[in-house]
Design a protein around this motif. Structure first.
Motif, PDB file in Angstrom:
ATOM      1  N   ILE A 166       0.906  -1.164   0.000  1.00  0.00           N
ATOM      2  CA  ILE A 166       0.000   0.000   0.000  1.00  0.00           C
ATOM      3  C   ILE A 166       0.942   1.211   0.000  1.00  0.00           C
ATOM      4  O   ILE A 166       1.803   1.333   0.865  1.00  0.00           O
ATOM      5  N   LYS A 167       0.774   2.069  -0.995  1.00  0.00           N
ATOM      6  CA  LYS A 167       1.783   3.069  -1.306  1.00  0.00           C
ATOM      7  C   LYS A 167       1.661   4.378  -0.527  1.00  0.00           C
ATOM      8  O   LYS A 167       0.560   4.823  -0.201  1.00  0.00           O
ATOM      9  N   TYR A 168       2.824   4.988  -0.377  1.00  0.00           N
ATOM     10  CA  TYR A 168       2.958   6.366   0.114  1.00  0.00           C
ATOM     11  C   TYR A 168       2.989   7.250  -1.121  1.00  0.00           C
ATOM     12  O   TYR A 168       3.891   7.127  -1.951  1.00  0.00           O
ATOM     13  N   TRP A 169       1.991   8.095  -1.285  1.00  0.00           N
ATOM     14  CA  TRP A 169       2.035   9.050  -2.410  1.00  0.00           C
ATOM     15  C   TRP A 169       1.276  10.302  -1.993  1.00  0.00           C
ATOM     16  O   TRP A 169       0.075  10.243  -1.712  1.00  0.00           O
TER      17      TRP A 169
ATOM     18  N   PRO B 176       3.602  11.834   5.300  1.00  0.00           N
ATOM     19  CA  PRO B 176       2.651  11.328   4.307  1.00  0.00           C
ATOM     20  C   PRO B 176       1.202  11.654   4.647  1.00  0.00           C
ATOM     21  O   PRO B 176       0.857  11.897   5.812  1.00  0.00           O
ATOM     22  N   ASN B 177       0.356  11.613   3.615  1.00  0.00           N
ATOM     23  CA  ASN B 177      -1.082  11.776   3.843  1.00  0.00           C
ATOM     24  C   ASN B 177      -1.746  10.477   4.284  1.00  0.00           C
ATOM     25  O   ASN B 177      -2.880  10.492   4.738  1.00  0.00           O
ATOM     26  N   ASN B 178      -1.065   9.349   4.053  1.00  0.00           N
ATOM     27  CA  ASN B 178      -1.638   8.063   4.511  1.00  0.00           C
ATOM     28  C   ASN B 178      -0.521   7.133   4.979  1.00  0.00           C
ATOM     29  O   ASN B 178       0.638   7.286   4.591  1.00  0.00           O
TER      30      ASN B 178
ATOM     31  N   LEU C 216      -8.956   6.103   1.160  1.00  0.00           N
ATOM     32  CA  LEU C 216      -8.989   4.767   0.542  1.00  0.00           C
ATOM     33  C   LEU C 216      -7.764   3.954   0.944  1.00  0.00           C
ATOM     34  O   LEU C 216      -7.859   2.776   1.313  1.00  0.00           O
ATOM     35  N   ALA C 217      -6.587   4.608   0.840  1.00  0.00           N
ATOM     36  CA  ALA C 217      -5.330   3.910   1.140  1.00  0.00           C
ATOM     37  C   ALA C 217      -5.281   3.530   2.621  1.00  0.00           C
ATOM     38  O   ALA C 217      -4.854   2.424   2.979  1.00  0.00           O
TER      39      ALA C 217
END
Ligand code: DP6
Length: 351
Positions: free
Chosen positions: A16-19, A29-31, A220-221
């Motif tokens: 599950i990505k950090y973007w 990060p935002n998530n 979502l993430a």
């Protein structure tokens, strides 16, 4: 006085990505994100030496020499900043030589900044005898490159988003060690060894600034993080694979929705996406999952029993140059040898 240390660290592949960041300077990060740290076949080795005979800091990456003045990119700048910060913790004044070597091409979507950042903080910690905890090292590595904070841990790592403005609660931790699900394997298909056209730093900020679709991504993430942890805990590959593929697609959709659009995937990447879906359909369940970072190289996560089939598919894909497999690795490893030759030392001491 001379103080030295050498460490080997491996990149990690985010499931599950950090973007997108809530703070660009601190790499917050935002998530939250979840990753698998790769094994030592793919790794960065970094040696650090602090010596009174050195006037200023110098960093060699894969044979290229950089000083504070010649460090043209943000990540190199962060490395010099980190050396200064950690030297301050030890109240040491000597200059440093850093020699770092990747076993894979840097800048090609294989997260050399993650393994490099982690190896640097471990080597400096060892050289200066700071004895910092993994949490402290993860916090420092995050400032070099966000994804580096996860490479401090073997197996499966979780980087929690955190909520504090100073980032003190945004660091990684180990969720499962490398033995928990030892059948997991990442089959990496390299189709390009070129550096990415849009740096991940520019990519993070352009996506947050310009993509309307991105507004949906953090929630979502974050929800997917919990589901991925559950799928790994239950060793439920079918569920894990869908979560991994959907998250990669979701992240790349926000990149394409940015303005101007950011496209890291290539025709080879999309051919692999189609082949993985065809394989999964043939098997009647998900036996493989693709995921792409900020580059065209495919990471296909599968189980050992399907590795040969996945490798054959990748090797048969036009445009694939090289296929490398990696299981989950053990995390940072201290090495006895030094990469800093007498020749480099003499040269730098004379400067
Ligand atoms: C797509 O960690 O390279 O690989 O914090 O600017 O150094 P910086 O970004 P970086 O971003 C990598 C993002 C990714 C996904 C991931 O690894 O989670």
């Amino acid at each position: 006085m001379q103080l030295a240390g050498t460490f080997r660290c491996s990149p990690n592949i985010a499931l599950i990505k950090y973007w997108g960041r809530r703070d660009d300077a601190l790499n917050l990060p935002n998530n939250s994100s979840v990753s698998m740290t790769l094994d030592s076949g793919l790794s960065t080795r970094t040696s650090v030496l602090f010596s009174d005979s050195l006037g200023s800091d110098v960093v060699y990456v894969d044979g290229n020499r950089y000083t504070q003045e010649s460090a043209q990119n943000e990540k190199l700048g962060n490395i010099f900043e980190t050396i200064r910060y950690m030297r301050g913790l030890a109240a040491v004044r000597s200059g440093a030589i850093v020699v770092s070597e990747n076993s894979f091409p840097s800048g090609a979507g294989l997260a050399s900044s993650a393994s490099g950042g982690a190896a640097l903080v471990c080597a400096v910690d060892a050289a200066l005898g700071l004895g910092l905890s993994k949490t402290e090292l993860s916090l420092i590595a995050r400032r070099i490159s966000g994804s580096a904070c996860r490479s401090l841990f073997g197996g499966i790592a979780l980087w929690k988003r955190g909520s504090k403005a100073d980032g003190s609660d945004s660091f990684a931790e180990q969720l499962f060690d490398e033995k928990y699900w030892s059948e997991l394997v990442d089959v990496i298909a390299m189709s390009s060894e070129a550096s990415k056209k849009v740096s991940s730093s520019e990519g993070h900020s352009r996506t947050v600034r310009t993509s309307g679709l991105y507004k949906l991504r953090p929630a979502l993430a974050e929800a997917s993080v919990g589901k991925v942890i559950g799928a790994i805990r239950n060793r439920d590959f079918n569920a894990l694979a869908e979560l991994i593929m959907r998250d990669s697609n979701n992240m790349h959709a926000t990149m394409l929705d940015s303005w101007p659009p950011i496209i890291y995937m290539s025709d080879v990447s999309t051919a692999i996406i189609s082949s993985v879906h065809a394989m999964n359909k043939d098997h009647g369940e998900n036996i493989a999952a693709y995921t792409f970072d900020a580059g065209p190289n495919a990471h296909v996560i599968t189980l050992s029993k399907h590795e040969a089939e996945v490798r054959d598919m990748l090797l048969g894909t036009k445009g694939v140059i090289r296929v490398v497999s990696s299981k989950a690795g053990t995390g940072p490893e201290r090495l006895g040898e030094s990469l800093i030759s007498e020749e480099i030392l003499r040269h730098e001491a004379g400067n």
